[in-house]
Design a protein around this motif. Structure first.
Motif, PDB file in Angstrom:
ATOM      1  N   THR A 144      -7.560  -7.920   5.362  1.00  0.00           N
ATOM      2  CA  THR A 144      -7.752  -7.880   6.786  1.00  0.00           C
ATOM      3  C   THR A 144      -9.060  -8.206   7.332  1.00  0.00           C
ATOM      4  OG1 THR A 144      -7.198  -6.722   9.029  1.00  0.00           O
ATOM      5  CG2 THR A 144      -8.345  -5.457   6.927  1.00  0.00           C
ATOM      6  N   LEU A 145      -9.320  -9.170   8.313  1.00  0.00           N
ATOM      7  CA  LEU A 145     -10.610  -9.340   8.546  1.00  0.00           C
ATOM      8  C   LEU A 145     -11.301  -8.695   9.905  1.00  0.00           C
ATOM      9  CD1 LEU A 145     -10.074 -13.503   9.062  1.00  0.00           C
ATOM     10  CD2 LEU A 145     -11.434 -12.197   7.150  1.00  0.00           C
ATOM     11  N   LEU A 146     -12.336  -8.353   9.674  1.00  0.00           N
ATOM     12  CA  LEU A 146     -13.000  -7.369  10.731  1.00  0.00           C
ATOM     13  C   LEU A 146     -14.113  -8.205  11.470  1.00  0.00           C
ATOM     14  CD1 LEU A 146     -13.159  -4.153   8.567  1.00  0.00           C
ATOM     15  CD2 LEU A 146     -11.511  -4.772  10.457  1.00  0.00           C
ATOM     16  N   PRO A 147     -14.506  -7.632  12.812  1.00  0.00           N
ATOM     17  CA  PRO A 147     -15.680  -8.182  13.233  1.00  0.00           C
ATOM     18  C   PRO A 147     -16.966  -8.266  12.596  1.00  0.00           C
ATOM     19  CG  PRO A 147     -14.536  -6.470  14.701  1.00  0.00           C
ATOM     20  CD  PRO A 147     -13.964  -6.420  13.386  1.00  0.00           C
ATOM     21  N   ARG A 148     -17.746  -9.400  12.915  1.00  0.00           N
ATOM     22  CA  ARG A 148     -19.063  -9.551  12.308  1.00  0.00           C
ATOM     23  C   ARG A 148     -18.914  -9.932  10.888  1.00  0.00           C
ATOM     24  NH1 ARG A 148     -22.877  -4.793  14.794  1.00  0.00           N
ATOM     25  NH2 ARG A 148     -22.569  -5.592  16.866  1.00  0.00           N
ATOM     26  N   GLY A 149     -17.927 -10.543  10.523  1.00  0.00           N
ATOM     27  CA  GLY A 149     -17.828 -11.281   9.212  1.00  0.00           C
ATOM     28  C   GLY A 149     -17.390 -10.295   7.936  1.00  0.00           C
ATOM     29  N   PHE A 150     -17.022  -9.219   8.292  1.00  0.00           N
ATOM     30  CA  PHE A 150     -16.408  -8.151   7.277  1.00  0.00           C
ATOM     31  C   PHE A 150     -15.128  -8.408   7.078  1.00  0.00           C
ATOM     32  CE2 PHE A 150     -20.522  -6.174   8.465  1.00  0.00           C
ATOM     33  CZ  PHE A 150     -20.761  -5.707   7.229  1.00  0.00           C
ATOM     34  N   ASP A 151     -14.528  -7.934   5.849  1.00  0.00           N
ATOM     35  CA  ASP A 151     -13.066  -7.783   5.509  1.00  0.00           C
ATOM     36  C   ASP A 151     -13.032  -6.850   4.650  1.00  0.00           C
ATOM     37  OD1 ASP A 151     -13.015  -8.676   2.850  1.00  0.00           O
ATOM     38  OD2 ASP A 151     -14.068 -10.493   3.505  1.00  0.00           O
ATOM     39  N   VAL A 152     -11.820  -5.861   4.702  1.00  0.00           N
ATOM     40  CA  VAL A 152     -11.374  -5.123   3.842  1.00  0.00           C
ATOM     41  C   VAL A 152     -10.245  -5.420   2.927  1.00  0.00           C
ATOM     42  CG1 VAL A 152     -10.473  -2.786   3.854  1.00  0.00           C
ATOM     43  CG2 VAL A 152     -12.230  -3.306   5.384  1.00  0.00           C
ATOM     44  N   GLY A 169     -15.658  -6.598   2.228  1.00  0.00           N
ATOM     45  CA  GLY A 169     -16.578  -8.060   1.843  1.00  0.00           C
ATOM     46  C   GLY A 169     -17.244  -8.257   3.050  1.00  0.00           C
ATOM     47  N   LYS A 170     -18.333  -9.133   3.067  1.00  0.00           N
ATOM     48  CA  LYS A 170     -19.198  -9.630   4.151  1.00  0.00           C
ATOM     49  C   LYS A 170     -19.683 -11.195   3.891  1.00  0.00           C
ATOM     50  CE  LYS A 170     -22.268  -9.364   7.358  1.00  0.00           C
ATOM     51  NZ  LYS A 170     -22.018 -10.266   8.156  1.00  0.00           N
ATOM     52  N   LYS A 171     -19.089 -11.938   4.683  1.00  0.00           N
ATOM     53  CA  LYS A 171     -19.543 -13.288   4.566  1.00  0.00           C
ATOM     54  C   LYS A 171     -20.961 -13.514   5.275  1.00  0.00           C
ATOM     55  CE  LYS A 171     -14.749 -14.811   5.562  1.00  0.00           C
ATOM     56  NZ  LYS A 171     -13.864 -15.532   6.430  1.00  0.00           N
ATOM     57  N   PHE A 172     -21.612 -14.282   4.387  1.00  0.00           N
ATOM     58  CA  PHE A 172     -22.895 -14.732   4.842  1.00  0.00           C
ATOM     59  C   PHE A 172     -23.041 -16.329   5.371  1.00  0.00           C
ATOM     60  CE2 PHE A 172     -23.785 -11.136   2.001  1.00  0.00           C
ATOM     61  CZ  PHE A 172     -24.400 -10.479   2.810  1.00  0.00           C
TER      62      PHE A 172
END
Length: 172
Positions: A144-152, A169-172
């Motif tokens: 699931t995608l979360l705000p600010r480029g994070f996912d769980v 995870g964190k997208k850069f």
């Protein structure tokens, strides 16, 4: 994760192994060794082969390599704890993930992976080289995608090399 292009991603991770046990069958008695908590490192590359637009699913090819380390100790029921010995594992794997994204945030998927790599364990004063009983995984997960480029994500693999994985995870 670092997005190289709209279809390709390079990733890396660090984590902790929570421990477990190794059973060694020697006649007439089996011996158990506790696997103490340790460290894990991974690097990965993935490429989206199908984007999942419309009714079609997404399809992702992934290749990764990893290493982990920790220590083991013979399980004893009474008395002082015996000395620990080193345990290291290395892994290279390739796999396919197929799934569908709903509401631009929730992505259930199925996964198939094939892999291999050695395990090095100091046992009985010698270094023993071992490997996996199963060189495949078949399972399912959810991202699931979360705000600010994070996912769980959570993934369960009941067939082949069994595992349950949780992560952020964190997208850069």
């Amino acid at each position: 994760d670092y997005r190289l292009s709209p279809e390709s991603t390079l990733g890396g991770g660090v984590g902790a192994g929570l421990g477990g046990f190794i059973g060694v069958e020697t006649r007439p008695n089996a011996t158990r060794f506790l696997v103490l908590p340790g460290w894990e490192l991974t690097v990965s590359y993935s490429r989206r082969l199908l984007d999942g637009r419309g009714k079609a699913p997404f399809l992702v090819l992934g290749v990764s390599g990893g290493a982990s380390g920790g220590s083991t100790r013979k399980e004893v029921l009474a008395g002082p704890a015996p000395a620990t010995s080193a345990l290291y594992a290395f892994d290279v794997r390739a796999g396919l993930i197929v799934g569908k994204t709903f509401w631009n945030t929730l992505s259930p998927y199925g996964v198939f992976r094939a892999f291999g790599g050695p395990l090095l364990w100091s046992y009985g004063g010698q270094t023993v080289i071992g490997g996996d009983l199963y060189h495949v995984q078949l399972g399912a997960g959810l991202v699931t995608l979360l705000p600010r480029g994070f996912d769980v994500f959570v993934e369960g693999v009941p067939l082949g090399e069994r595992a349950v994985t949780l992560g952020v995870g964190k997208k850069f």
